[in-house]
Scaffold this motif. Structure first.
Motif: not given
Lengths: 215, 722
Positions: B638-662
């Motif tokens: 779970a940790r590895a996949q969340y970290a992977e997802a977070l990295d991928a997400l931050l390539k497209f949205v800013p840090e203060d995007d709701y999805r980043v927070g979640r």
């Protein structure tokens, strides 16, 4: 007095949709008053004519529906009330149009006394107009006498000027004027009684026709 | 004398006999000592001391009852007949009233001609000054003696204002006075010319030429301001371009005058509270507020901005308002379309100047008309202008901020919604081509509403969104009562906003209504299946949030089928639906089914196009797999996949995007499970910041994140204790 020309007879006739004479009399008598009233309230000619038309139609509708109780107020007050609501309604409708055209959308309808006075003045003008028409068309007054009167009153010419123009003596011009004044007084007095609308103060807002509130 | 008297009576008798209609008529000719002329003059002199009277008549009248009677008769007749002066024989004939004869006309010394203009204050007539034979314009108080006191005061104020002006671009006052009936009037120079907008249109003037004209007007206004005069009713109709091509400002009927010797400073004012004077389309927002203290010279600058915009673009900056309230909302909260977008050839500097004038905030306009004039001069000379353009970020920030300020923002967005709704209602009734357009407009409307959603927009739940949405919803329902399918689309968006603000009950109510309408619409062929699919997805989200997982699954599955049929199996939206279905399955502990769904989704995502939307959807699938791993207590994965997802997400949205927070919150949870408290604390802290900003303190996700942080601190304390 011609009984059919009184306001009472005219109103009675208006109940009957086929009574064209009553309708014509009402229309002739009040349309010009209402147009002049609208103009005095700041409306343009066309807008004033439209308000007058709407007011007359609305009045007849309400009258035939039994909403006008003569014991509660004069006909003039009733008409003014309808006309004022029609004007406000027109302002609402025209508000946007005026915005588009970029015209000032402000007419002072707030001053009760001014509105009342404006209507009363127009009503009186209506009476005078009717009197002049009658003098010209129905009285047997000498046309030259009428002409002298018109040159004096309408064109503001001097007595001497009129006398020269018409080949009369100045004295005859004076007499013509005096005679016309007496004749017109008589006609005006009669028409006033037909209107049954004594000039003076009355409360234009005291009798609000419900249907006149408009959309 | 005696003979003359007898002769007069004989004539009178003859006249009387001739006239059968005048029984009882007894003209009085006096005692005969004085002519009727002399007696009438004596009668006239009672009201006008200027009338020449035979000096011996007046003492005689005191002694001679007959002559006194004659004078009284003249007086009475004159008064009565005088009433007929204003009577029109053809009352509805336009302007007939305005053309009295010079000698008997209302103004001594002037011959009045046709009516040129009739406004709220007075009527203007073409006229001739008899003594000089000079053509001029005469303005008279509207309503004459029936004018209200306020109108009278304003009119007299206008005379005072115009009298102060001596400027080549302002009409000059010639003379003022009282009519024969005692009403005020004034004569001014007659400007033979065209309205500014007509002149610009007729001569097809472009930006630079308009700027040249407007510079003269600006100089005139600057001159007026220096003399303590705010015009308050500047508009094309009040600016005439004369035969020499010089613009002339007229009609100071609504002007405000500072009586002191100091020029008007911003903030000075004496108008009655709540009173609006002027013309709505050209009035500055603060002028419409009815607050007299808000009105200063910058109102005129705003009006000049509207005039300017209209002249260079061909239409007003704010059009389409259906009521005064809407216009006010537009003016206070909207930014008009940029002139260069409408007239591409327009010089950018000119646009900056116009947009600066049209700023809803007075402080962002030019401080003075002189400053505007200076910038126009710079533009015309080809020098850099001093005004600075509002940056895009400023405009966006301002727009967003306005939309989020509770009640006034509601009015702003509401205006957008209503305008769009009306356009939609109209367009939908027309041809297919128009229908496509209307759908695009609908999309715009939904986007407008969607921007209120804190999950994807920039809002926070601390605003009074309830009031806002209630108004929007009521208005939309009323506006679209005859367009049920359009209403359904809007209601779905409204419902999602309710859901975004943790109000699932109202969300469900709105979306269910949309759903019922659209099911019927699909049956009748009036609604596209993908539109229904979107509503089913919205409904599924509501059901999921209220723990109605059975319904949620049903709607997700139905939407999936509809999307697969209409969009295709590998479409981004279809695959995202599959991911959402997996969430329900995981939540109801059908973990294998959930895994199958996610694997299927990941496989389908291999053929995604390389777009941001597609990439973010793929991140969602990764997130889902991570969550599923957590549900299986495989926290390392779970940790590895969340970290992977977070990295991928931050390539497209800013840090203060709701999805980043979640995602950070989820990552922190996995890290807690693995005892990685420091990393968990960092992620939890970052998650709380974003969630608070996006969802507010009271949102369930925020509370969960805060609770997680407390748990982390507690665990840290325990660790430290050990």
């Amino acid at each position: 007095m011609d009984i059919d020309r009184t306001t009472t007879a005219m109103l009675t006739g208006l109940f009957d949709p086929t009574n064209a004479a009553a309708w014509e009399l009402f229309d002739r008598r009040y349309r010009s008053i209402l147009i002049g009233f609208g103009r005095n309230c700041g409306l343009r000619e066309n807008d004033a004519a439209e308000v007058a038309q709407e007011t007359i139609v609305r009045f007849v509708e309400e009258y035939r529906a039994g909403k006008y109780d003569r014991t509660r107020g004069r006909l003039g007050a009733w008409l003014v009330t309808i006309a004022r609501f029609r004007m406000l309604d027109q302002h609402r409708r025209r508000g946007v149009a005026r915005i588009e055209r970029g015209e000032s959308a402000m007419v002072d309808l707030d001053d009760e006394r001014s509105v009342t006075a404006a209507y009363e003045a127009e009503r009186r003008q209506g009476v005078l107009r009717e009197a002049i028409e009658e003098l010209r068309t129905r009285s047997k007054t000498d046309p030259k006498t009428i002409q002298a009167f018109e040159m004096l009153v309408y064109h503001g010419l001097s007595t001497q000027h009129v006398a020269t123009e018409l080949g009369m003596s100045a004295h005859d011009v004076y007499l013509a004027k005096s005679r016309i004044a007496a004749k017109l007084r008589e006609i005006v007095q009669r028409i006033e009684s037909e209107y049954e609308e004594a000039p003076g103060e009355w409360d234009a807002s005291g009798h609000r026709p419900s249907a006149g509130l408009g959309a | 004398m005696g003979c003359k008297r007898a002769s007069a009576f004989r004539r009178a008798r003859r006249v009387k006999d001739e006239c059968t209609e005048t029984r009882g008529f007894e003209p009085s000719a006096g005692c005969g000592r004085f002519s009727l002329d002399a007696l009438e003059l004596a009668a006239l002199a009672r009201h006008d001391p200027q009338v020449p009277v035979d000096a011996s008549v007046l003492p005689h009248l005191k002694e001679c009852a007959r002559c006194q009677t004659a004078v009284d008769g003249f007086d009475r007749d004159n008064a009565f007949l005088g009433e007929f002066k204003g009577v029109l024989i053809a009352p509805t004939e336009p302007d007939a009233r305005a053309v009295p004869d010079a000698e008997s006309g209302p103004i001594r010394g002037y011959r009045l001609g046709r009516e040129l203009h009739r406004g709220g204050q007075g009527a203007v007539y073409a006229a001739e000054q008899l003594a000089t034979r000079r053509a001029c314009a005469v303005k008279m108080l509207l309503g004459g003696r029936f004018a209200s006191e306020r109108q009278r005061v304003r009119f007299e104020r206008e005379i005072e204002v115009v009298a102060r002006m001596r400027h080549p671009s302002v009409v000059t006052l010639y003379e003022s006075g009282l009519t024969r009936e005692g009403e005020p009037w004034f004569a001014m120079e007659l400007v033979e010319g065209a309205r500014l907008d007509d002149f610009v249109r007729t001569n097809a003037l472009h930006g630079r030429q308009v700027a040249l004209l407007l510079q003269s007007v600006t100089d005139a206004i600057a001159y007026a301001h220096r003399r303590g005069v705010i015009h308050r009713d500047l508009k094309p109709g009040n600016i005439l371009v004369d035969v020499d091509g010089t613009p002339r400002v007229l009609d100071f009927g609504l002007a405000r005058l500072d009586d002191g010797s100091n020029p008007i400073a911003p903030g000075a004012g004496t108008t009655m509270a709540g009173e609006f004077l002027g013309t709505f389309a050209y009035a500055a927002p603060e002028q419409l507020s009815g607050d007299p203290n808000a009105i200063d010279t910058r109102c005129d600058l705003y009006a000049l901005g509207v005039v300017f915009y209209e002249c260079i673009v061909g239409r007003k900056p704010f059009e389409g308002a259906r009521s005064i309230a809407e216009l006010i909302a537009q003016k206070t909260t909207s930014i008009p379309q940029r002139p260069c977008a409408l007239v591409p050839a327009l010089d950018r500097d000119l646009e900056v100047i116009v947009m600066k004038l049209l700023s809803p905030e007075p402080a962002r306009r030019y401080d003075t008309a002189d400053a505007l004039s200076e910038d126009l001069a710079r533009f015309l000379d080809g020098r850099p202008i001093l005004a600075r353009d509002d940056s895009l970020s400023y405009v966006v920030r301002k727009t967003l901020r306005r939309h989020w300020i509770a009640s006034s923002a509601a009015g702003a967005l509401l205006a957008t919604v209503l305008t769009a709704s009306v356009a939609l209602g109209f367009l939908y009734a027309h041809a297919e081509r128009e229908r496509v357009r209307s759908e695009r407009t609908l999309s715009t409307l939904q986007n407008a509403l969607g921007s209120a959603n804190p999950e994807t927009g920039a809002g926070s739940s601390s605003m009074r969104i309830d009031d806002f949405l209630t108004i929007v919803e009521q208005q939309v329902r009323a506006e679209l009562v005859d367009e049920p399918y359009l209403l359904a689309g809007v209601l779905r968006t409204v419902g999602l906003i309710h859901l975004g603000f943790d109000d699932p009950n109202r969300a469900r109510e709105a979306i269910e209504q949309a759903y019922r309408t659209q099911v019927e619409g699909v049956r009748l062929g009036s609604v596209l299946p993908q539109q229904l699919a979107e509503t089913e997805l919205a409904l599924a989200r509501v059901c999921f949030n209220t723990a109605d997982f059975v319904s949620a699954e049903r709607f997700y599955r139905s939407a999936l089928v509809l999307r697969e049929e209409s969009l295709g199996r590998d479409d981004v939206d279809t695959v995202d639906t599959l991911r959402q279905l997996a969430s329900v399955l995981r939540t109801t502990q059908r973990l294998d089914e959930a895994k199958a769904c996610l694997d299927d989704a990941l496989a389908r995502s291999q053929s995604f196009p390389s777009t941001a939307t597609a990439a973010i959807t793929r991140v969602g699938i990764l997130n889902g797999r991570a969550t599923l791993a957590g549900a299986r207590n495989d926290f390392a994965q779970a940790r590895a996949q969340y970290a992977e997802a977070l990295d991928a997400l931050l390539k497209f949205v800013p840090e203060d995007d709701y999805r980043v927070g979640r995602t950070r919150y989820n990552l922190a949870r996995a890290q807690v499970q693995l005892g990685d408290l420091d990393a968990a604390r960092e992620n939890a802290r970052a998650a709380i910041l974003v969630l608070r900003a996006r969802k507010g303190d009271e949102a369930s996700m925020t509370r969960q994140a805060v609770a997680l942080m407390e748990e982390i601190e507690k665990l840290s304390a325990t660790d430290d204790g050990r």
